[in-house]
Structures are given as C-alpha cells and as structure tokens.
Design a protein around this motif. Structure first.
Motif, PDB file in Angstrom:
ATOM      1  N   LYS A 577      14.658   0.519 -78.147  1.00 45.45           N
ATOM      2  CA  LYS A 577      13.664   1.137 -79.024  1.00 45.45           C
ATOM      3  C   LYS A 577      13.041   2.364 -78.359  1.00 45.45           C
ATOM      4  CE  LYS A 577      12.308  -2.948 -81.693  1.00 45.45           C
ATOM      5  NZ  LYS A 577      11.191  -3.878 -82.035  1.00 45.45           N
ATOM      6  N   TRP A 578      12.779   2.269 -77.034  1.00 42.74           N
ATOM      7  CA  TRP A 578      12.188   3.414 -76.329  1.00 42.74           C
ATOM      8  C   TRP A 578      13.153   4.590 -76.333  1.00 42.74           C
ATOM      9  CZ3 TRP A 578      13.484   6.464 -72.207  1.00 42.74           C
ATOM     10  CH2 TRP A 578      12.478   7.301 -71.707  1.00 42.74           C
ATOM     11  N   GLY A 580      15.550   5.143 -78.483  1.00 37.66           N
ATOM     12  CA  GLY A 580      15.640   5.642 -79.851  1.00 37.66           C
ATOM     13  C   GLY A 580      14.436   6.480 -80.230  1.00 37.66           C
ATOM     14  N   ARG A 581      13.230   6.027 -79.846  1.00 38.38           N
ATOM     15  CA  ARG A 581      12.026   6.791 -80.161  1.00 38.38           C
ATOM     16  C   ARG A 581      12.011   8.124 -79.408  1.00 38.38           C
ATOM     17  NH1 ARG A 581       8.937   3.131 -78.975  1.00 38.38           N
ATOM     18  NH2 ARG A 581       8.666   2.214 -81.052  1.00 38.38           N
ATOM     19  N   LEU A 583      14.668   9.872 -78.358  1.00 32.93           N
ATOM     20  CA  LEU A 583      15.650  10.769 -78.974  1.00 32.93           C
ATOM     21  C   LEU A 583      15.168  11.284 -80.327  1.00 32.93           C
ATOM     22  CD1 LEU A 583      18.967   8.904 -78.113  1.00 32.93           C
ATOM     23  CD2 LEU A 583      18.042  10.949 -77.017  1.00 32.93           C
ATOM     24  N   TRP A 584      14.407  10.439 -81.016  1.00 35.61           N
ATOM     25  CA  TRP A 584      13.882  10.859 -82.315  1.00 35.61           C
ATOM     26  C   TRP A 584      12.814  11.947 -82.149  1.00 35.61           C
ATOM     27  CZ3 TRP A 584       9.409   7.794 -84.745  1.00 35.61           C
ATOM     28  CH2 TRP A 584       8.954   8.436 -85.907  1.00 35.61           C
ATOM     29  N   LYS A 585      11.842  11.656 -81.255  1.00 35.96           N
ATOM     30  CA  LYS A 585      10.728  12.589 -81.117  1.00 35.96           C
ATOM     31  C   LYS A 585      11.133  13.856 -80.368  1.00 35.96           C
ATOM     32  CE  LYS A 585       7.343  10.179 -83.034  1.00 35.96           C
ATOM     33  NZ  LYS A 585       6.577  10.670 -84.197  1.00 35.96           N
ATOM     34  N   LYS A 586      11.782  13.680 -79.203  1.00 36.39           N
ATOM     35  CA  LYS A 586      12.103  14.827 -78.359  1.00 36.39           C
ATOM     36  C   LYS A 586      13.446  15.464 -78.722  1.00 36.39           C
ATOM     37  CE  LYS A 586       8.357  14.378 -75.936  1.00 36.39           C
ATOM     38  NZ  LYS A 586       7.278  15.393 -76.041  1.00 36.39           N
ATOM     39  N   ASP A 588      15.566  14.930 -81.529  1.00 33.29           N
ATOM     40  CA  ASP A 588      15.719  15.383 -82.908  1.00 33.29           C
ATOM     41  C   ASP A 588      14.564  16.280 -83.343  1.00 33.29           C
ATOM     42  OD1 ASP A 588      17.166  15.275 -85.439  1.00 33.29           O
ATOM     43  OD2 ASP A 588      15.458  14.134 -86.180  1.00 33.29           O
ATOM     44  N   GLY A 589      13.330  15.831 -83.029  1.00 34.09           N
ATOM     45  CA  GLY A 589      12.167  16.579 -83.497  1.00 34.09           C
ATOM     46  C   GLY A 589      11.923  17.866 -82.738  1.00 34.09           C
ATOM     47  N   TRP A 590      11.767  17.730 -81.401  1.00 34.31           N
ATOM     48  CA  TRP A 590      11.379  18.910 -80.615  1.00 34.31           C
ATOM     49  C   TRP A 590      12.558  19.850 -80.365  1.00 34.31           C
ATOM     50  CZ3 TRP A 590      12.760  20.367 -75.540  1.00 34.31           C
ATOM     51  CH2 TRP A 590      12.038  21.449 -75.023  1.00 34.31           C
ATOM     52  N   ASP A 593      15.238  20.099 -84.212  1.00 37.17           N
ATOM     53  CA  ASP A 593      14.473  20.702 -85.299  1.00 37.17           C
ATOM     54  C   ASP A 593      13.672  21.910 -84.821  1.00 37.17           C
ATOM     55  OD1 ASP A 593      15.447  18.885 -87.046  1.00 37.17           O
ATOM     56  OD2 ASP A 593      13.689  17.578 -87.037  1.00 37.17           O
TER      57      ASP A 593
END
Length: 644
Positions: A577-578, A580-581, A583-586, A588-590, A593
């Motif tokens: 989960k850590w 995944g979170r 990779l999602w925030k940093k 994919d997001g930062w 995107d």
C-alpha cells in the motif's frame, strides 16, 4: 468410461449454469447431483478394475496445442494413482452435492451454487487425470478459480469476499513457483509429457547449472519449484493463511475443498512427481521439514479456536502435513492411503458441523453451543465416529493410515526424520485434545444457546443425513478394508509402478523392524489427549479459563494463529500500500502529471492566457506595437552596419 467420469461434472456445470433458471432450483440440484453420482459409480468400477489388475491406460481426447517443439495432447493418464484420486474426488463431491440439497434449500441462488460445485469437480478431475504438465496446470488453475467462486459464493458478505480474494492471491504465490517449475522442465527435458520427463530423470540426476556464481542441482531446483505450488494449494506452513478464512463459504464448500479435493492436490503432485523427487534428496528434506512443521503448527492453533469450522480447518492443515511427511520419507503409498482415509472422516466432520450449524440457526461459535446430545443424538454419534477416526482409535481408518505415517517417520534414515517423528507425535497428542474438546463443547455440558434457539434445534433432513452415514462407514472401515492393498503385502501389485521408489527406498520394509513401543506411541498420546480434554471440559470446565488467564501471552499467541496474518500485513500488505500510494502521489501525480501531459497542458494554457492579453482590440495599441517593431528593425540594421 473414463471420459464419462471426467465430463459428466462438466455437463452438470453447463446444465445448471446455463439453464438453471429454466430448470429451477430443485431440478438443477437433482441434475448435477445425479450426474456426480453416476461419475462416482463409474469411478468405483474403475477402482475395482485396478484391484483386479487392469491398470495403465492412456485415453487421448484431442491434440491440444502445437508450438514449435512443444506438443500438448489432451489425454487422461489412467493408473492406480489417478483411479484412487477419481474415487476420492467423485465420491466426496457426489455426497456433498446430495448434502447440499438440504443444506442450501432456502438459498435463492441454488443453481449457481451447484454449477460451481460441478465446475470444481471437473477441474479437479482434469488435474488428477493429467498426462502432461500443461493439462495438470489447467486443472490446477481451474480448481483455484472454482474455489474462489465457492468461497465467495455469499458475495454480499464482505468477509466472504475478502476470504475469496485472500485464497486466490496466496495460491498465486505457490502457482508462480509451479509455473516456473514447468518452464524449467521443458527447458531441461524438451517436453512436458510425464512419460518423457520421468524417463529422462535418471540422466539428469546430479547435474548442475551455474546461477549467480553457484552450482545449483537441476532436479532439486525443479522439485522445489513444484513443491512451492504444492505448498500453496495444500495450505502448508507459510502459505497456509488462506485456509481458515475460507470457512466463510457455505459448509458443503468446506467439506469439498478442504477435506478431500483441492487441498490434497499438493500431496497428489508430490506423489505423481516421485520419479523426480527420488533423485532430489535435498528437496525431500524440505518436504519433510515443511510437512512436520505444518502438522505441529496447525494442531497448536486448533487447541484454542472457538469457531467449530476453523477447528476442523486447522485439523485439515495439520493432517496434510502428515501426508507430506510420508511423501518426504519416500512412503508415497502411505501418503495416498492417508489421503484416502482422511477424505472420509474429515468430510464427515465438516458436514457434521454443518448439521450442527444448520440446527443452531447458523451459529458457529462453540462457546454458544453445549448440551446438544439430547437434541442431536444421531449427529453426535456420526461426528463421534469422525472424531475417533481422526484421533486414531484402533481399527478405525485413521488408526491404519495416520499411525503408519508416524511409524514411517521413525523408520526413515532421512536427516529430518527425527524432527518429523517428534513433531508428529506432539501433533497427534494435540489432535486428540482439540478433537474431543470440539465434541465436549458442542454436545455435552449445559446448553449455552438461548432457549429460543434450543427450541428450534432438530436433526438434519434425510438428504443431509444419508451422506453422513456413508461417510461414517468409510471412516470406520476404509482403513481396515484397504490397508493391505495400499500399504500391506498386496501394495506392489496394487500400485503396479504408478508410484516410483528408487533402489535405495526401502521404507516400507524398514517399518517391519521397529521397536515394540513405536506402533503404540500414537495410541498412547491419543488416550492422553482424550483424558486431558475430559478433565478440562467435563470434570472441571472452568479450568481452561483459569489456564488462559494465567498464561495470557501463550493463549493470545495461539488464538491469533502465531500472528502470521499480522506479520504478513506488516511486511507485504502495508508495504504494498505504501509503494502504491507513493507511486500514485509522486510518480503519477507529481512526475507524470506534473511534467507530462497535465504539465504541458497547463504550460500551454498559461502561455495562451498571457497571449490573449495582447489582443486588446484597440487600434492605438496595435499602432504602438508597430512603432516599436519598426524602431527595433532600424536599431538592428544600424548596429549591423556599424559592425557592432
């Protein structure tokens, strides 16, 4: 005949799955049950053909696939081992089908349930009749899919969904090793056909290959990868966590999957691969250690569980450890014999517990039972028969097979045999204790259910009672009747080469020269476990509570299953989960995107918004811009002409 045995359950699945609404709930149950009973009858006919000496047949269905040098036929390998498994799978499955007619009577989705049961049986039959590794893997994954559907049958329950997903994921870990083992077999032997691989095993014995600077034995690696698959499917130590949670499915599912079919697939795999394991002694040591550890671990956890189905589930896990120990010491015949007898008494215990749960309005906590002997005398007697067979009371099925495993562990010369013998004896003591604990807490003492619930307690209907009686007969007499042909003097003619034993494997002969006390040790610890359970739950029922309060850390350790679920949650679930979170925030997001499509789009939008401001629509603004442009051009040419 063999094609009918395999495809009749598939026909039942298609009938109930595609035309269930047209047939209706009751007719769908009758059709699938009737086809399974017919398949079971044909399996017993095939079994008696084996007893008569008619074995070793190959039934080719069709050419499955051809890709370069890889040629895979869809064919049935018929020998003693596969026929024994046919009898076990179809017999238990047919009885579970009949039992489910009464147990699932009020469920609104009966056609879907019976379709799943038949699909599971078909996949299991594909597995045990496989003539090559690809077909075996097809059946292997098929039972995994069907078990997922059956465990999560009541999909409106979050716990059932979580248990189904957990079983699916944990089994994928083992299946990954199994798949790698098949890849390695094709790379080494150039074929996935059993006969070709087994014939070339002796030539590969002792050969190694270099991996990361180490010389690795080829057959040892292959066998360990295959055993990894067996560990997942048979819920062995470290890959066992899915089995207790699978009790969220309907009780007939527990009997079908966890008594005689899916969980025994790993044992069947090791025995079928005996021509490979006999040349991989290190792998056999691993099998013994894992099996013995599982037998001890699961038995220790079952001591304090309060859910009646979970106690039996951990008992299944423990007994599977016995089977693997037998296979690890080279007593493959004993491993299958215990698989055979275990199917009867463990299915009996699961279905018997289902009768209790059914009578108590779906109550599974043994602390809310008690005093049921007067209300359910027939069920108590039948579950008592399953209990004496499981604990190994003389002349019952478990006495012949489980005690033989303990004796084989003592007789073996394997370096891990002493470890296995000690743990199996301790596990036998704990097995007797938790089995009689279940009986005493459920049927004896004062009633702990509410008076309203007790007023509705009743014996199961005939559709549930008849399968229990047949399983009880098998629990009492299967060991006595078949011990001679499975592991006695007639075993050579019975197995007829279906199980391979190397020239140095003399384990069955060595068992005849044991010290006088070894055959008695299992019976002694069985009586000791019974005595302790009687004192704890009949003579002094407050003693277990005081003991748990006095040794609270040990009690919580066992009650929480050695904290494996919490450990895996910390190591794997939370870390996943850590990641995944993160990779999602940093990622994919930062990163993506921020500097990718969204970032470029934002930049274009920002530039465009600024450029829009230049388009004011006033003429003097444009004239001023033109004047600035002319001045800039004049300045450029003046500086260029001056050579600056």
């Amino acid at each position: 005949m063999y094609s009918a045995i395999v495809f009749l359950p598939l026909l039942g699945f298609l009938a109930a799955g595609l035309f269930g609404r047209m047939l209706g709930a009751r007719n769908a149950a009758y059709v699938t049950s009737g086809l399974l009973i017919l398949s079971a009858g044909l399996s017993w006919i095939a079994f008696f053909f084996v007893l008569a000496g008619d074995v070793s047949e190959r039934v080719e269905v069709m050419r499955w696939l051809t890709s370069g040098t890889l040629v895979v036929d869809w064919a049935f390998r018929i020998d003693t081992l596969s026929v024994v498994m046919l009898v076990v799978v179809t017999s238990v499955s047919s009885l579970v089908h009949v039992y489910s007619i009464g147990y699932m009577e009020h469920d609104p989705h009966q056609p879907r349930f019976f379709a799943y049961l038949s699909l599971f049986t078909f996949a299991m039959l594909m597995l045990v009749t496989a003539d090559n590794f690809v077909q075996m893997y097809f059946g292997w994954e098929g039972v995994g899919l069907a078990s997922y559907l059956l465990i999560g049958f009541w999909y409106t329950r979050p716990a059932a969904n979580a248990a189904a997903i957990k079983a699916f994921i944990v089994n994928r870990v083992g299946d990954f090793g199994f798949a790698l083992g098949i890849f390695a077999i094709f790379m080494v032997f150039g074929s996935v056909e059993f006969d070709t691989v087994f014939a070339g095993a002796a030539d590969q014995a002792g050969k190694t290959f270099e991996f990361l600077g180490y010389q690795v034995d080829i057959l040892t690696l292959i066998c360990l990868l295959l055993f990894m698959g067996a560990m997942g499917k048979s819920a062995q130590f470290l890959l066992h966590t899915w089995l207790p949670d699978a009790m969220e499915g309907p009780t007939p599912v527990s009997a079908l999957i966890h008594a005689a079919t899916m969980v025994t697939a790993g044992v069947f795999l090791v025995v079928r691969m005996s021509p490979l394991f006999e040349y991989a002694p290190v792998a056999l040591v691993v099998v013994i250690i894992v099996g013995a550890s599982t037998a001890f671990f699961a038995a220790s956890v079952a001591l304090v569980q309060n859910d009646i189905k979970r106690v039996i589930a951990y008992s299944t896990c423990s007994q599977l450890g016995y089977m693997f120990v037998a296979a690890g010491v080279g007593a493959y015949q004993i491993a299958i014999f215990h698989l055979f007898t275990h199917a009867f008494f463990k299915a009996l215990l699961f279905l018997g517990s289902g009768a209790v749960i059914h009578a108590l309005c779906d109550e599974q906590d043994m602390r809310k039972m008690g005093g049921l002997a007067r209300k359910l005398p027939r069920t108590m007697i039948l579950m008592g028969i399953g209990t004496i067979a499981l604990t190994g009371v003389p002349l019952t099925a478990g006495y012949y097979s489980k005690d033989a495993v303990i004796e084989a562990a003592y007789a073996s010369q394997n370096v891990a045999a002493g470890y296995a013998f000690a743990l199996l004896v301790l596990a036998a003591l704990m097995t007797s204790f938790y089995s009689w604990r279940l009986m005493f807490m459920t049927f004896f003492g004062r009633p702990r259910a509410s008076s309203e619930v007790m007023s509705h307690v009743h014996e199961p209907p005939m559709s549930m009672f008849v399968p229990l009686v047949l399983l009880a007969a098998g629990s009492l007499f299967s060991g006595m009747v078949f011990a001679g042909v499975f592991i006695g003097e007639g075993q050579g003619a019975f197995w007829n080469g279906a199980v391979f034993a190397g020239t140095d494997n003399r384990i069955l002969e060595d068992m005849h020269g044991l010290p006088w006390w070894v055959p008695w040790v299992a019976s002694v610890v069985m009586l000791a476990g019974l005595a302790i359970a009687y004192v704890f739950y009949i003579r002094s029922p407050h003693m277990p509570v005081r003991l748990a309060e006095r040794h609270v850390l040990a009690y919580r350790f066992l009650l929480n299953k050695w904290y494996f679920d919490e450990l895996y949650d910390l190591i794997f679930v939370r870390s996943a989960k850590w990641i995944g979170r993160f990779l999602w925030k940093k990622g994919d997001g930062w990163l993506i995107d921020g500097f990718g499509p969204d970032g470029i789009a934002s930049l274009v939008q920002d530039v465009a918004s600024r450029a829009v401001r230049l388009q004011t629509g006033y003429l003097y603004h444009y004239a001023f811009a033109m004047l600035i442009g002319v001045a800039a051009l004049v300045t450029y040419y003046l500086f260029r002409g001056a050579g600056l």
